[in-house]
Design an enzyme around this catalytic site. Structure first.
Site, PDB file in Angstrom:
ATOM      1  N   HIS A 228       0.837  -1.208   0.000  1.00 44.07           N
ATOM      2  CA  HIS A 228       0.000   0.000   0.000  1.00 44.07           C
ATOM      3  C   HIS A 228       0.874   1.261   0.000  1.00 44.07           C
ATOM      4  O   HIS A 228       0.707   2.137  -0.845  1.00 44.07           O
ATOM      5  CB  HIS A 228      -0.919  -0.025   1.233  1.00 44.07           C
ATOM      6  CG  HIS A 228      -1.857   1.130   1.318  1.00 44.07           C
ATOM      7  ND1 HIS A 228      -3.166   1.072   0.893  1.00 44.07           N
ATOM      8  CD2 HIS A 228      -1.692   2.394   1.797  1.00 44.07           C
ATOM      9  CE1 HIS A 228      -3.752   2.243   1.087  1.00 44.07           C
ATOM     10  NE2 HIS A 228      -2.878   3.074   1.646  1.00 44.07           N
ATOM     11  N   GLU A 229       1.799   1.317   0.933  1.00 44.14           N
ATOM     12  CA  GLU A 229       2.626   2.529   1.047  1.00 44.14           C
ATOM     13  C   GLU A 229       3.582   2.653  -0.141  1.00 44.14           C
ATOM     14  O   GLU A 229       3.884   3.765  -0.571  1.00 44.14           O
ATOM     15  CB  GLU A 229       3.393   2.544   2.374  1.00 44.14           C
ATOM     16  CG  GLU A 229       2.510   2.463   3.628  1.00 44.14           C
ATOM     17  CD  GLU A 229       1.418   3.528   3.710  1.00 44.14           C
ATOM     18  OE1 GLU A 229       1.581   4.608   3.084  1.00 44.14           O
ATOM     19  OE2 GLU A 229       0.384   3.282   4.367  1.00 44.14           O
TER      20      GLU A 229
ATOM     21  N   HIS B 224       1.776   4.503  -2.778  1.00 42.87           N
ATOM     22  CA  HIS B 224       1.879   5.954  -2.553  1.00 42.87           C
ATOM     23  C   HIS B 224       3.282   6.451  -2.942  1.00 42.87           C
ATOM     24  O   HIS B 224       3.438   7.496  -3.571  1.00 42.87           O
ATOM     25  CB  HIS B 224       1.640   6.279  -1.074  1.00 42.87           C
ATOM     26  CG  HIS B 224       0.208   6.214  -0.635  1.00 42.87           C
ATOM     27  ND1 HIS B 224      -0.780   6.962  -1.230  1.00 42.87           N
ATOM     28  CD2 HIS B 224      -0.413   5.503   0.352  1.00 42.87           C
ATOM     29  CE1 HIS B 224      -1.947   6.721  -0.616  1.00 42.87           C
ATOM     30  NE2 HIS B 224      -1.751   5.830   0.345  1.00 42.87           N
TER      31      HIS B 224
ATOM     32  N   GLU C 287      -4.636   7.682  -3.299  1.00 42.77           N
ATOM     33  CA  GLU C 287      -5.120   6.398  -2.786  1.00 42.77           C
ATOM     34  C   GLU C 287      -5.308   5.382  -3.914  1.00 42.77           C
ATOM     35  O   GLU C 287      -5.152   4.182  -3.702  1.00 42.77           O
ATOM     36  CB  GLU C 287      -6.429   6.616  -2.017  1.00 42.77           C
ATOM     37  CG  GLU C 287      -6.891   5.429  -1.190  1.00 42.77           C
ATOM     38  CD  GLU C 287      -6.088   5.192   0.087  1.00 42.77           C
ATOM     39  OE1 GLU C 287      -5.175   6.002   0.381  1.00 42.77           O
ATOM     40  OE2 GLU C 287      -6.356   4.201   0.785  1.00 42.77           O
TER      41      GLU C 287
END
Lengths: 511, 511
Positions: B268-269, B272, B298
């Site tokens: 997830h990160e 980003h 997101e």
């Protein structure tokens, strides 16, 4: 505005520009420890912006007006009061900063930044002529700096020294260092001709880095470094940064086959860190919350590194622990052999690797040379020859080339003239302080043997740390020890500790 | 001043205040990862000072003058040009910041800071009445903020939403979310009544943290996160901070007995982080060097976490590697069982722990409730009842108390109204982008199966990252995918992936 209101506004402003400096300190710590490589170009922009904002605030003419309002008022009538110290030191720093023309500040920044890169290349290429034009320019710029900030007609060296060691003077240092050298040179000679040759082999071998880290944290915490208010990390060159209240960070570096470098590095930086952690957080950002000088700072690091950390008492406690952690190299080692190994002395070429006894000769050589450079007695082009001559004379060694000779230190390329002597002042102060603490506390060794350095730390807190910038460094030493800065306690201490290691006949402790 | 000179001065200023923000970002990263505990009080002072300086610069009336000089000039005649985008976005942000009275900004900061502490205590004590007066105050303050910055007569929700998702509107979101919910609720029902129950047991067990770290770095680097320009660290709550050019830092958290949390957290990160690393460093500090919205941000994290990271293709490459690293829990595990385990769906109470299918229902509930709070249709006192009613209706679960109910998220206590919907927008955008990338790149799964996600990353760089703030989020999606923001690609994707896992008969992919 009444003096009290002016004083409050002054300290509010001082705290504000110090807060900007503390942000920069965190960014610098980050740069030297964990920053991704590609971030480096922009880090310069960030630091440049913060430095500019800090300078703008610290040189605001309003600061001068506020100082003038407080000076001479009842608030600062008692020169020993915190208010008087704050005002005296804020004035010192305001005058120094405002006396420097912006153009000179910017040129110094530009030239020393480029010169440091040139120094790296020149050192790598063992090429003094490449560095020479930069040294020429820096010496000229530092002379101009000294003219701007120094007392009219004064020694230009004093004007630069004053930035690092307030109140010190080249002529006093010269007397102190000459006396020190007169004792050191024969002592080093005696040691060099001794038949005892401590074997450093026991300090080399399998020293896993994770265990060195564990030991470093354990020792740091044991002698009082507060990890709730600090960190220990890894960097290429060890340092201590007192970033902000409750935030003092030290670093060291590790080699998997060497015990000494990280261990004594940690002790050294912990000494700096204990000083920072001993300052009053409520006075952060004002002189009464700041360390007083580089010399006093260095006295704290060297005291823990050498006077505590190389002593028999210290190792009586720590050797059994260290031996259990590193069974392969130390399982069969004897206490005396280990203790001798960490106290070996050898005239060498490189300052940063020098032992405690010869170290000050490296410094005194630099002090003499940089004075001569500034006064014009030594043309920069003649530096390599003068350097080799000094080393031959005082240490009996000569560098094979300039990389290990006059290009070994970054300082001059960074414009740091007057900085070197604070290292030796630190050593002198450390011996004086340790002496006096021992006298006042009785058998200091007995508690150190039991791993308890609390009484010593408490004494340092009380006699050094808590005073911040209330006194000049020399006055602080006088108050703490009853004596002016003095070379004799260090000589006594060296003879008392190294005499037995090297079986020196003439090592009786002089009175 | 001519328009070009004004534009240059504008971007110079924007870079300067962004540089201050980047210093603050580094200080915040430090605070959340490595800062000593005792440094926390002063860190607030540092961040407060930097924020004040940034605000002062960003709201300087001179900025308004410079904007006026450039606006309407030939320099920005082409609305697609970088200059036009820079000026449009700088105007948006200048107007928003200058329309907010300083007193309101300060009151919001004060109240939300206190409210977050009250929220922690209220949540711990499961005590909604304790939090209620704070919620009352924050809702009132956010209404005033909306009045200040919003279009006259507009929906106050839009004014807040616009800060996170420029150009979005509550009425459009409402249509999108209603359509999404109409499909999600029956899909979740089908899954809940399926006889298939993936067993998460294989994801629990002995997962040593050092190996999880190693794997996290390996996966991050493999899918394109550049460690020369970033870091991966540990923090209590995972985050990504694009601090400065060449300096993007992500974090995760580890449990020694759990595989999922850190692994999918890293994916997830990294999503980003790839977006941040795909921005133009030369345009740092100006809109054309910044991410465009929270929703688009997101979309990048959820694309890598879910659409790539839970897929069969991804695990075809990674499962054998992961199994070798964690032999104890995974040595005997089968691919299908593992793949089912990381794709299990279960209606639950806590948003942050929700699976990909039910997650958006948590968001839609919050969107509906915060709109009602702001409009006045829902008095804050009635929030717990309304919350439970929504969860019962849409997810079929009811929290035992407010801690796992309406007090579970920090957002409202921090004044973040209009923030939640960007999570679901991110999921919708991600599915649209992944769909279109698959169409354009042919068999995307084939390269992912071989551990090669380069084509996908290149496509995202080209269609999303490099455009920075040139277009609104909706326009960016339209240009990248050929369609407006749309719920159907996500529903198709969920049915295509979760249908087989749960053996759903009605899971044919709709056109």
């Amino acid at each position: 505005m009444d003096p009290k209101a002016a004083y409050d506004e002054l300290t509010r402003r001082s705290r504000e520009w110090s807060t900007l400096a503390s942000c920069a300190a965190l960014l610098s710590w980050d740069e030297l420890t964990v920053m991704p490589t590609a971030a480096s170009a922009f880090r310069g922009d960030q630091l440049g912006l913060l430095a500019g904002l800090e300078h703008e605030r610290a040189t605001d003419p309003k600061v001068g007006e506020l100082l003038a309002t407080v000076e001479g008022s009842d608030l600062v009538a008692d020169p020993e009061s915190p208010e008087a110290a704050d005002v005296r030191e804020l004035r010192r720093s305001f005058d120094r900063k405002t006396k420097l023309p912006r153009a000179l500040v910017e040129e110094l920044a530009r030239v020393t930044s480029a010169a440091q890169h040139e120094w790296v290349a020149a050192r790598k290429g063992r090429d003094f002529p490449r560095f020479l034009p930069w040294l020429d320019r820096i010496v000229a710029l530092k002379r101009r700096e000294a003219e701007c900030v120094g007392a009219p007609g004064g020694d230009p060296y004093d004007a630069l020294l004053d930035d690092y060691e307030p109140g010190a003077s080249a002529s006093r240092l010269s007397g102190l260092f000459d006396a020190l050298k007169a004792e050191l040179v024969p002592l080093v000679g005696q040691i060099a001709s001794s038949e005892t040759r401590p074997d450093p082999g026991v300090l080399r071998g399998n020293y896993p880095i994770d265990r060195q880290k564990m030991l470093g944290e354990l020792v740091a915490a044991s002698i009082g470094f507060d990890f709730d208010r600090g960190r220990l990390d890894t960097s290429a060159h060890p340092f201590c940064s007192g970033i902000a209240p409750g935030d003092c960070r030290i670093t060291t570096r590790y080699r998997p086959d060497d015990f000494e470098e990280s261990f004594f590095g940690v002790l050294h930086e912990v000494g700096h860190g204990l000083y920072e952690q001993g300052l009053d957080p409520d006075r952060f950002g004002t002189p009464m919350g700041e360390s007083v000088s580089l010399g006093i700072h260095e006295s704290q690091s060297r005291l823990w590194e050498n006077l505590v950390g190389r002593g028999r008492a210290f190792w009586t406690h720590w050797f059994p622990i260290v031996r259990r952690l590193f069974r392969e190299p130390l399982g069969a080692a004897e206490f005396d052999a280990f203790h001798r190994a960490v106290n070996r002395v050898e005239p060498s070429l490189i300052r940063t690797q020098a032992d405690e006894v010869t170290y000050n000769l490296h410094i005194i050589i630099r002090f003499e040379l940089e004075r001569a450079l500034l006064s014009g007695d030594l043309p920069p082009a003649d530096l390599p020859g003068a350097w080799d001559e000094s080393y031959r004379r005082d240490l009996g060694v000569v560098a094979p080339d300039v990389a290990d000779g006059c290009l070994q230190d970054v300082h001059w390329s960074a414009g740091l003239f007057g900085y070197f002597p604070t290292y030796t002042l630190g050593n002198l102060y450390a011996a004086q302080l340790f002496d006096r603490a021992s006298e006042e506390l009785g058998d200091l060794d007995a508690s150190i043997r039991q791993g308890d350095t609390t009484p010593l730390l408490r004494w340092l807190r009380d006699h050094v740390h808590r005073h911040a910038r209330r006194h000049t460094p020399a006055a602080l030493i006088r108050r703490a020890t009853g004596s002016d800065p003095d070379h004799r306690p260090l000589i006594r201490s060296l003879k008392a500790r190294y005499g037995p290691v090297y079986g020196l006949s003439g090592a009786e402790v002089p009175s």
